[in-house]
Design an enzyme around this catalytic site. Sequence first.
Site, PDB file in Angstrom:
ATOM      1  N   GLU A 125       0.586  -1.216   0.113  1.00  0.00           N
ATOM      2  CA  GLU A 125      -0.096  -0.111   0.091  1.00  0.00           C
ATOM      3  C   GLU A 125       0.876   1.333   0.141  1.00  0.00           C
ATOM      4  O   GLU A 125       0.631   2.186   0.675  1.00  0.00           O
ATOM      5  CB  GLU A 125      -0.783  -0.199   0.916  1.00  0.00           C
TER       6      GLU A 125
HETATM    7  C1  FAD Z   1       2.584  -9.471  -0.357  1.00  0.00           C
HETATM    8  C2  FAD Z   1       2.338  -8.328  -1.243  1.00  0.00           C
HETATM    9  C3  FAD Z   1       0.893  -7.895  -1.319  1.00  0.00           C
HETATM   10  C4  FAD Z   1       0.466  -6.941  -2.284  1.00  0.00           C
HETATM   11  N1  FAD Z   1      -0.574  -6.705  -2.429  1.00  0.00           N
HETATM   12  C5  FAD Z   1      -0.960  -5.662  -3.278  1.00  0.00           C
HETATM   13  C6  FAD Z   1      -2.413  -5.369  -3.574  1.00  0.00           C
HETATM   14  O1  FAD Z   1      -3.406  -5.979  -3.068  1.00  0.00           O
HETATM   15  N2  FAD Z   1      -2.862  -4.463  -4.685  1.00  0.00           N
HETATM   16  C7  FAD Z   1      -1.885  -3.524  -5.031  1.00  0.00           C
HETATM   17  O2  FAD Z   1      -2.218  -2.526  -5.833  1.00  0.00           O
HETATM   18  N3  FAD Z   1      -0.693  -3.871  -4.537  1.00  0.00           N
HETATM   19  C8  FAD Z   1      -0.131  -4.866  -3.833  1.00  0.00           C
HETATM   20  N4  FAD Z   1       1.292  -5.114  -3.658  1.00  0.00           N
HETATM   21  C9  FAD Z   1       2.187  -4.028  -4.263  1.00  0.00           C
HETATM   22  C10 FAD Z   1       2.881  -2.961  -3.298  1.00  0.00           C
HETATM   23  O3  FAD Z   1       1.807  -2.110  -3.250  1.00  0.00           O
HETATM   24  C11 FAD Z   1       4.139  -2.606  -3.879  1.00  0.00           C
HETATM   25  O4  FAD Z   1       4.920  -3.760  -3.573  1.00  0.00           O
HETATM   26  C12 FAD Z   1       4.469  -1.482  -3.032  1.00  0.00           C
HETATM   27  O5  FAD Z   1       3.540  -0.391  -3.506  1.00  0.00           O
HETATM   28  C13 FAD Z   1       6.003  -1.002  -3.481  1.00  0.00           C
HETATM   29  O6  FAD Z   1       6.311  -0.772  -4.637  1.00  0.00           O
HETATM   30  P1  FAD Z   1       7.368  -1.733  -5.440  1.00  0.00           P
HETATM   31  O7  FAD Z   1       7.430  -3.339  -4.942  1.00  0.00           O
HETATM   32  O8  FAD Z   1       7.295  -1.559  -6.994  1.00  0.00           O
HETATM   33  O9  FAD Z   1       8.755  -1.144  -5.086  1.00  0.00           O
HETATM   34  P2  FAD Z   1       9.489   0.212  -5.590  1.00  0.00           P
HETATM   35  O10 FAD Z   1       8.363   1.361  -5.834  1.00  0.00           O
HETATM   36  O11 FAD Z   1      10.457  -0.470  -6.551  1.00  0.00           O
HETATM   37  O12 FAD Z   1      10.279   0.661  -4.374  1.00  0.00           O
HETATM   38  C14 FAD Z   1      11.608   0.301  -4.068  1.00  0.00           C
HETATM   39  C15 FAD Z   1      12.067   1.244  -3.005  1.00  0.00           C
HETATM   40  O13 FAD Z   1      12.519   2.361  -3.775  1.00  0.00           O
HETATM   41  C16 FAD Z   1      11.664   3.551  -3.185  1.00  0.00           C
HETATM   42  N5  FAD Z   1      11.022   4.449  -4.060  1.00  0.00           N
HETATM   43  C17 FAD Z   1      10.418   3.979  -4.969  1.00  0.00           C
HETATM   44  N6  FAD Z   1      10.171   5.148  -5.613  1.00  0.00           N
HETATM   45  C18 FAD Z   1      10.777   6.178  -5.215  1.00  0.00           C
HETATM   46  C19 FAD Z   1      10.695   7.487  -5.189  1.00  0.00           C
HETATM   47  N7  FAD Z   1      10.028   8.401  -6.384  1.00  0.00           N
HETATM   48  N8  FAD Z   1      11.390   8.412  -4.258  1.00  0.00           N
HETATM   49  C20 FAD Z   1      11.865   7.621  -3.314  1.00  0.00           C
HETATM   50  N9  FAD Z   1      11.887   6.471  -3.158  1.00  0.00           N
HETATM   51  C21 FAD Z   1      11.344   5.625  -4.053  1.00  0.00           C
HETATM   52  C22 FAD Z   1      10.707   2.746  -2.235  1.00  0.00           C
HETATM   53  O14 FAD Z   1      10.377   3.469  -1.164  1.00  0.00           O
HETATM   54  C23 FAD Z   1      11.520   1.402  -1.803  1.00  0.00           C
HETATM   55  O15 FAD Z   1      12.127   1.513  -0.545  1.00  0.00           O
HETATM   56  C24 FAD Z   1       1.482  -6.151  -2.939  1.00  0.00           C
HETATM   57  C25 FAD Z   1       3.017  -6.486  -2.606  1.00  0.00           C
HETATM   58  C26 FAD Z   1       3.250  -7.536  -1.767  1.00  0.00           C
HETATM   59  C27 FAD Z   1       4.824  -7.861  -1.596  1.00  0.00           C
END
Ligand code: FAD
Length: 283
Positions: A125
Amino acid sequence: MRASDCKAELSRGAKFPDKPADPLMVHPDIRRMLLTAKSLIEGNRMLIAWVSRSLDFAAHSEDTKVRQDADDFVQLMTPVVKAFITDCAQECTSASMQVLGGYGYIQDYGLEQYVRDARITPIYEGTNGVQALDLVGRKLPLGNGRLLQQFFSPVGDFLATHAKNPDAAEFVEPLAQAFERLQNATIVIATKAPSNHDEAGAAATDYLTLFGYTALGYLWARAALLAQEKLKAGDDRFYRSKVQTARFYMTKILPRTSGLLATLTAGAEPLMSIADEAFGPFD
Ligand SMILES: Cc1cc2nc3c(=O)[nH]c(=O)nc-3n(C[C@H](O)[C@H](O)[C@H](O)COP(=O)(O)OP(=O)(O)OC[C@H]3O[C@@H](n4cnc5c(N)ncnc54)[C@H](O)[C@@H]3O)c2cc1C
């Protein structure tokens, strides 16, 4: 020295020599970990209740101004609730595992499941880093700080009301110091961040965490004063525990805000000046 020898050397003898062993609760470090978890969990429940109540006002109040104020407060506090509480969950579950030592780590007692379950919460989230950017980059500037007033006003009013109450001093004075740090941090961000995205990004997590600790400081101070009032009618284990936990929070947790203001003020340079190659590999 083996860990077990060290344990024996540092121990000043059994507190309960008639029993097979002392309970873990005799150790100050065990109490530190339990009270850290207790004060953060109970404090965060108060925070959730406060924001949830505002959600109801925002949706159902018949008064337009009450609806608007409540909506401003919910918008401001949503990233704090999401990120601060899920960060606290890491500390609380990890400390609770540590309380049980090796028994905490193995699967049999169920604590490691809490640690694993809590670990996902700062990621999904919206990661906590992105929540912090939302607070600093969107919520603070909105309406020229209009949202912020929904937090600053009640805290400022509370401090003014109890400034001269000697019974409240042990809770009000640490809160006043934390609140001043939060106000100073807000000025640092308002000065540096608009013209420099790296400064906003470098300050965001420290700021959100400082905000969370201050919010809990406010709620613990209010809870402690209420509990003190209830205790005047007679001793009660529940209210006594609230006052003592508030005392722990004010003296052992809230001073973290001092370090957070210092790291926030240090700015982006220590993060951004290091070259990517410095992270290795070096061969
Ligand atoms: C078990 C699980 C269940 C999930 N369930 C759902 C669901 O039901 N619905 C749904 O929509 N999603 C779901 N997700 C997805 C979840 O919302 C994302 O994993 C989350 O938003 C993080 O995005 P990402 O994994 O792409 O990480 P990234 O966006 O790649 O982030 C990696 C790191 O980079 C940092 N970062 C990224 N962009 C920036 C920026 N612009 N500025 C500064 N720092 C940054 C982040 O803070 C983090 O530390 C789920 C994920 C998991 C693991």
